[in-house]
Scaffold this motif. Structure first.
Motif, PDB file in Angstrom:
ATOM      1  N   UNK A  96      60.112  11.450   3.795  1.00 28.89           N
ATOM      2  CA  UNK A  96      59.411  10.204   3.608  1.00 28.89           C
ATOM      3  C   UNK A  96      59.841   9.893   2.174  1.00 28.89           C
ATOM      4  N   UNK A  97      60.052   8.635   1.654  1.00 24.28           N
ATOM      5  CA  UNK A  97      60.423   8.351   0.272  1.00 24.28           C
ATOM      6  C   UNK A  97      59.287   7.338  -0.226  1.00 24.28           C
ATOM      7  N   UNK A  98      58.803   6.384   0.498  1.00 19.91           N
ATOM      8  CA  UNK A  98      57.836   5.243   0.033  1.00 19.91           C
ATOM      9  C   UNK A  98      56.864   5.130   1.177  1.00 19.91           C
ATOM     10  N   UNK A  99      55.829   4.751   0.989  1.00 23.01           N
ATOM     11  CA  UNK A  99      54.901   4.446   2.176  1.00 23.01           C
ATOM     12  C   UNK A  99      55.040   2.636   2.264  1.00 23.01           C
ATOM     13  N   UNK A 127      65.320   0.341  16.916  1.00 21.55           N
ATOM     14  CA  UNK A 127      65.781  -0.682  15.754  1.00 21.55           C
ATOM     15  C   UNK A 127      65.223  -0.146  14.411  1.00 21.55           C
ATOM     16  N   UNK A 128      66.320  -0.449  13.315  1.00 17.70           N
ATOM     17  CA  UNK A 128      66.111   0.188  12.138  1.00 17.70           C
ATOM     18  C   UNK A 128      66.935  -0.677  11.087  1.00 17.70           C
ATOM     19  N   UNK A 137      74.970  10.834  -2.030  1.00 17.98           N
ATOM     20  CA  UNK A 137      75.874  10.278  -0.975  1.00 17.98           C
ATOM     21  C   UNK A 137      76.038  11.021   0.383  1.00 17.98           C
ATOM     22  N   UNK A 138      74.909  12.063   0.795  1.00 18.49           N
ATOM     23  CA  UNK A 138      74.821  12.740   1.783  1.00 18.49           C
ATOM     24  C   UNK A 138      73.622  12.050   2.763  1.00 18.49           C
ATOM     25  N   UNK A 139      72.855  11.127   2.471  1.00 17.68           N
ATOM     26  CA  UNK A 139      71.882  10.703   3.280  1.00 17.68           C
ATOM     27  C   UNK A 139      71.671   8.949   2.728  1.00 17.68           C
ATOM     28  N   UNK A 140      70.986   8.494   3.688  1.00 22.38           N
ATOM     29  CA  UNK A 140      70.828   7.000   3.629  1.00 22.38           C
ATOM     30  C   UNK A 140      69.232   6.645   3.801  1.00 22.38           C
ATOM     31  N   UNK A 141      68.830   5.614   2.612  1.00 22.59           N
ATOM     32  CA  UNK A 141      67.466   4.987   2.785  1.00 22.59           C
ATOM     33  C   UNK A 141      67.571   4.062   3.964  1.00 22.59           C
ATOM     34  N   UNK A 142      66.563   4.243   4.937  1.00 20.59           N
ATOM     35  CA  UNK A 142      66.254   3.450   6.164  1.00 20.59           C
ATOM     36  C   UNK A 142      64.899   3.050   6.102  1.00 20.59           C
ATOM     37  N   UNK A 143      64.724   1.902   7.073  1.00 20.15           N
ATOM     38  CA  UNK A 143      63.182   1.515   7.418  1.00 20.15           C
ATOM     39  C   UNK A 143      63.148   1.201   9.013  1.00 20.15           C
ATOM     40  N   UNK A 144      62.428   1.772   9.591  1.00 20.13           N
ATOM     41  CA  UNK A 144      62.165   1.601  11.273  1.00 20.13           C
ATOM     42  C   UNK A 144      61.605   0.139  11.492  1.00 20.13           C
ATOM     43  N   UNK A 145      61.867  -0.246  12.230  1.00 21.55           N
ATOM     44  CA  UNK A 145      61.318  -1.671  12.769  1.00 21.55           C
ATOM     45  C   UNK A 145      59.806  -1.369  12.862  1.00 21.55           C
ATOM     46  N   UNK A 147      57.760  -0.672  10.912  1.00 20.39           N
ATOM     47  CA  UNK A 147      56.960   0.331  10.169  1.00 20.39           C
ATOM     48  C   UNK A 147      57.250  -0.019   8.667  1.00 20.39           C
ATOM     49  N   UNK A 148      56.273   0.037   7.537  1.00 22.51           N
ATOM     50  CA  UNK A 148      56.617  -0.389   6.216  1.00 22.51           C
ATOM     51  C   UNK A 148      57.226   0.680   5.417  1.00 22.51           C
ATOM     52  N   UNK A 149      57.207   2.127   5.853  1.00 21.45           N
ATOM     53  CA  UNK A 149      57.718   3.127   5.003  1.00 21.45           C
ATOM     54  C   UNK A 149      59.127   3.376   5.033  1.00 21.45           C
ATOM     55  N   UNK A 150      59.618   3.845   3.879  1.00 23.12           N
ATOM     56  CA  UNK A 150      61.073   4.167   3.787  1.00 23.12           C
ATOM     57  C   UNK A 150      61.512   5.591   3.852  1.00 23.12           C
ATOM     58  N   UNK A 151      62.362   5.886   4.484  1.00 20.58           N
ATOM     59  CA  UNK A 151      62.685   7.165   4.898  1.00 20.58           C
ATOM     60  C   UNK A 151      64.075   7.304   4.383  1.00 20.58           C
ATOM     61  N   UNK A 152      64.460   8.850   4.005  1.00 14.89           N
ATOM     62  CA  UNK A 152      65.784   9.027   4.010  1.00 14.89           C
ATOM     63  C   UNK A 152      66.155   9.466   5.296  1.00 14.89           C
ATOM     64  N   UNK A 153      67.440   9.227   5.890  1.00 13.83           N
ATOM     65  CA  UNK A 153      67.781   9.629   7.132  1.00 13.83           C
ATOM     66  C   UNK A 153      69.333  10.357   6.748  1.00 13.83           C
ATOM     67  N   UNK A 154      69.578  11.246   7.477  1.00 19.19           N
ATOM     68  CA  UNK A 154      70.657  12.180   7.549  1.00 19.19           C
ATOM     69  C   UNK A 154      71.883  11.478   7.480  1.00 19.19           C
ATOM     70  N   UNK A 155      73.060  11.690   6.677  1.00 19.25           N
ATOM     71  CA  UNK A 155      74.122  11.211   6.874  1.00 19.25           C
ATOM     72  C   UNK A 155      74.726  10.098   6.177  1.00 19.25           C
TER      73      UNK A 155
END
Length: 301
Positions: A96-99, A127-128, A137-145, A147-155
């Protein structure tokens, strides 16, 4: 005394490491990463990609062939769709990066985010949104549909999904089985040549036969550089290469024209596998010209 001091030092290190593990565990208790549904990529039949406020790109699977924006003429490059399906089926959240704030900081705001929705039989199953890459550069910031939170996803998801229609399209000039080709017509530099295959040989000359087989192998992998907007083509130019490949069920062709656009020499092509005119790189055409010159030459090398 020295040994006693070393023991004390080791005990302090162990206590320090245990404390770090405890604090890390306590931090993780505060949040639980949402579970991503396990998706069988073979069951996916539609993917929608939308960059910011641009028009969406809709990829759909029809009769096991992926097409773009419901147009059967525009097929998706097989390697590109494989990358997309693999990244979707292997999507994994790391942390989790941010709520739920600073979307602009992570390029997850409306203007910059890339929205992806995944469908199975008219049902949205995932959906994301994709933002920028992490610093390593090994992971990507993403947000799930929803859901307000920001996560790091692999790759590096940006590499796969930050794309456009032209990049996704299949650029192969030919789709054929080499063994099915039984006749070849070549028109090059004013010379015409017709080759027919008998007993799985194109000619009795072994060297020349091998050159013809090498040509077919090269044609099977040829890709155009980019597609051209016909309204912007000032002149298609003069025909430079004309190749026809005959099988029992179909005629495959490639026509290459030498043209000038904005004072630059370019090669414009037409082929049986692509619905639009396209640009070929000078390097590809020059290599093809060498192969054709070797084949039409009367002297075998």
């Amino acid at each position: 005394m020295k040994k006693y001091t070393e023991y004390i030092f080791l005990i302090l290190i162990i206590i320090f490491l245990i404390a770090i593990l405890y604090i890390d565990k306590r931090n993780k208790i505060h949040y639980k990463l949402p579970s991503i549904p396990k998706i069988n990529k073979k069951q996916i039949d539609k993917i929608v990609i939308r960059k910011g406020k641009e028009n969406p790109i809709i990829l759909t699977k029809k009769d096991n062939v992926w097409i773009i924006n419901n147009n059967p003429k525009y097929k998706v490059d097989s390697k590109k769709i494989d990358y997309i399906l693999n990244d979707i089926s292997n999507l994994k959240l790391i942390s989790l990066v941010s709520k739920g704030n600073n979307y602009e900081r992570y390029l997850l705001d409306k203007e910059n985010k890339i929205n992806i929705s995944v469908w199975k039989k008219q049902n949205k199953i995932l959906a994301f949104s994709i933002g920028k890459l992490s610093p390593n550069y090994t992971s990507t910031y993403i947000k799930l549909e929803n859901k307000p939170a920001i996560y790091l996803a692999q790759g590096n998801l940006k590499l796969t999904f930050d794309t456009d229609l032209d990049d996704l399209r299949d650029k192969h000039l030919f789709v054929f089985n080499i063994n099915d080709v039984n006749k070849i017509k070549i028109n090059f530099k004013g010379e015409n040549l017709i080759l027919t295959k008998k007993n799985n040989q194109w000619t009795s000359d072994k060297k020349r036969n091998n050159k013809i087989v090498n040509l077919l192998q090269k044609l099977q992998t040829l890709e155009c550089e980019s597609f051209l907007n016909e309204t912007k083509i000032k002149s298609i130019g003069t025909k430079n290469i004309d190749i026809e490949l005959f099988t029992n069920s179909k005629i495959h062709f490639l026509k290459v024209f030498k043209s000038k656009q904005d004072k630059n020499k370019i090669y414009i092509g037409e082929s049986s596998n692509l619905p639009d005119k396209f640009k070929l790189s000078n390097y590809i055409v020059e290599e093809l010209e060498k192969d054709l010159q070797d084949i039409i030459s009367k002297k075998s090398k």
